[in-house]
Design a protein around this motif. Sequence first.
Motif, PDB file in Angstrom:
ATOM      1  N   PRO A 108       0.797  -1.227   0.000  1.00 60.05           N
ATOM      2  CA  PRO A 108       0.000   0.000   0.000  1.00 60.05           C
ATOM      3  C   PRO A 108       0.831   1.280   0.000  1.00 60.05           C
ATOM      4  N   ASN A 109       2.065   1.233   0.528  1.00 64.09           N
ATOM      5  CA  ASN A 109       2.911   2.432   0.496  1.00 64.09           C
ATOM      6  C   ASN A 109       3.149   2.927  -0.926  1.00 64.09           C
ATOM      7  N   ASN A 110       3.051   2.019  -1.910  1.00 57.26           N
ATOM      8  CA  ASN A 110       3.220   2.447  -3.301  1.00 57.26           C
ATOM      9  C   ASN A 110       2.189   3.497  -3.692  1.00 57.26           C
ATOM     10  N   MET A 111       0.996   3.408  -3.123  1.00 61.15           N
ATOM     11  CA  MET A 111      -0.080   4.323  -3.504  1.00 61.15           C
ATOM     12  C   MET A 111       0.202   5.766  -3.104  1.00 61.15           C
ATOM     13  N   ILE A 112       1.003   5.954  -2.062  1.00 60.00           N
ATOM     14  CA  ILE A 112       1.265   7.318  -1.589  1.00 60.00           C
ATOM     15  C   ILE A 112       2.671   7.761  -1.980  1.00 60.00           C
ATOM     16  N   GLY A 113       3.215   7.097  -3.024  1.00 62.42           N
ATOM     17  CA  GLY A 113       4.574   7.355  -3.466  1.00 62.42           C
ATOM     18  C   GLY A 113       4.734   8.668  -4.210  1.00 62.42           C
ATOM     19  N   ALA A 173       3.116  -2.482 -11.411  1.00 64.05           N
ATOM     20  CA  ALA A 173       3.914  -2.887 -10.251  1.00 64.05           C
ATOM     21  C   ALA A 173       4.044  -1.758  -9.229  1.00 64.05           C
ATOM     22  N   ASP A 174       3.767  -0.520  -9.659  1.00 64.33           N
ATOM     23  CA  ASP A 174       3.937   0.649  -8.801  1.00 64.33           C
ATOM     24  C   ASP A 174       2.592   1.034  -8.181  1.00 64.33           C
ATOM     25  N   SER A 176      -3.313   2.429  -8.049  1.00 63.10           N
ATOM     26  CA  SER A 176      -1.948   2.930  -8.250  1.00 63.10           C
ATOM     27  C   SER A 176      -1.610   4.110  -7.334  1.00 63.10           C
ATOM     28  N   ARG A 177      -2.554   5.030  -7.132  1.00 59.04           N
ATOM     29  CA  ARG A 177      -2.259   6.203  -6.305  1.00 59.04           C
ATOM     30  C   ARG A 177      -3.466   6.608  -5.461  1.00 59.04           C
ATOM     31  N   LEU A 178      -3.146   7.073  -4.238  1.00 61.87           N
ATOM     32  CA  LEU A 178      -4.147   7.619  -3.321  1.00 61.87           C
ATOM     33  C   LEU A 178      -3.617   8.951  -2.819  1.00 61.87           C
ATOM     34  N   ARG A 179      -4.368  10.022  -3.049  1.00 60.39           N
ATOM     35  CA  ARG A 179      -3.994  11.348  -2.559  1.00 60.39           C
ATOM     36  C   ARG A 179      -5.115  11.874  -1.667  1.00 60.39           C
ATOM     37  N   LEU A 180      -4.770  12.262  -0.453  1.00 53.89           N
ATOM     38  CA  LEU A 180      -5.742  12.837   0.488  1.00 53.89           C
ATOM     39  C   LEU A 180      -5.319  14.270   0.751  1.00 53.89           C
ATOM     40  N   LYS A 181      -5.912  15.193   0.024  1.00 55.43           N
ATOM     41  CA  LYS A 181      -5.493  16.592   0.096  1.00 55.43           C
ATOM     42  C   LYS A 181      -6.363  17.366   1.078  1.00 55.43           C
ATOM     43  N   GLY A 182      -5.731  18.265   1.785  1.00 57.02           N
ATOM     44  CA  GLY A 182      -6.457  19.056   2.772  1.00 57.02           C
ATOM     45  C   GLY A 182      -5.544  20.052   3.453  1.00 57.02           C
ATOM     46  N   PHE A 183      -5.877  20.354   4.704  1.00 59.41           N
ATOM     47  CA  PHE A 183      -5.188  21.409   5.426  1.00 59.41           C
ATOM     48  C   PHE A 183      -4.734  20.906   6.788  1.00 59.41           C
ATOM     49  N   PRO A 184      -3.447  21.090   7.110  1.00 60.88           N
ATOM     50  CA  PRO A 184      -2.941  20.630   8.408  1.00 60.88           C
ATOM     51  C   PRO A 184      -3.551  21.414   9.554  1.00 60.88           C
TER      52      PRO A 184
END
Length: 393
Positions: free
Chosen positions: A218-223, A231-232, A359-367
């Motif tokens: 799963p770390n590949n998704m947040i690469g 494979a990525d 392939s990719r997971l992006r969770l966009k927001g505000f800290p």
Amino acid sequence: IDMASESVGGKVLFATDDFFAPAENLIKSDGPSFREHEYTEFGKWMDGWETRRRRTAGHDWCVIRLGIQGVIRGFDVDISYFSGNHAPRMSIQAANLEEDKLPEIPQRGTRMGAAATPEEFEAVAQLKSDEWSYLVPMTELKPGNPASSHNYFLVNSPQRWTHVRLNIFPDGGIARLRVYGTGQKDWAAIDPKDPVDLVAIAFGGVCVGFSNAHFGHPNNMIGVGGPKSMADGWETARRLDRPPVLENDENGILQVQGCEWAVFRLAHPGVITQIEIDTKYFKGNSPDSCKIEGCILTTQEEEDMVKQKWTLPAHKWKPLLLVTKLSPNENHLFDSLTLELQDVITHARFTIIPDGGVSRLRLKGFPSSICLLRPRGESRMRFSVKTGFKANL
């Protein structure tokens, strides 16, 4: 995470010598291999960095710019297949350098059969790498199984590092250098009006639990960057509890009981406003649907959950994305439910139904500066909307 890997943008800036095999092999993402009968014009083909037998004073060394800059937890100095020609000893130094203040070092190009030029030595001398901090002192390398000779070194340093220098004494070969750690971002320097990917591996996001990772972690998704191939990404095995005959509900969602999941610790607590799920390259094996949930956990709670294989009570998870149909080989963009809930989270659970690859997971927001060490009895802190946060919020 291997912070030096070529797959995350790691780069060799300098090496004293690359006669038999170039230093770029050190940071290949795949493991080393051996071709018994293959030779080059310079000698035996080797899958690693191998210098000539030194006949001058000194020792060999190379400088690597980390693709992910952050806290280093340990090293793996792999000398697999270097039987009779591995470096007998090595040390590792590191530095935290500002990118805009780095000297211009000549591009390396094709290096086999070559040694560093006087111009390259002069340029790299400006880094003063011989003065960098030692994370591993000079240590003897011990060969083990010829096909799997790993030398592991733990590092206890909370500092942020951007570059490492690998010294070998006096010469020889090393197959791979793995620099394990977590990314670290300067959160004070970000623009408060622009959403940032809070789960990005480069900023410190990391997978802390998963149900299945048969074909890809799963770390590949947040690469870093976009996916390079199937494979990525994260891909699970086919679930064996699939019904013999599949059926859809009225919304076109498959009616199956099983699912696969991965839990991520965000790089920084925050509010998720935008979600990106990319199934690129997964054409015949993408999930049917997915959902995303979030929660707040302290460090101790996370450790407890890891031991319990993430059997977190359902009431702790809050929906960020309801069950949603996915398409193969397509990038999906969604607004998070937290646009309405305004909930700060520290962890996110990504569930795919019933199985497949993403392939990719992006969770966009505000800290958010939420305090995770507050007593349980205190009232919950809410996320405060900053000026210019989003007009439609």
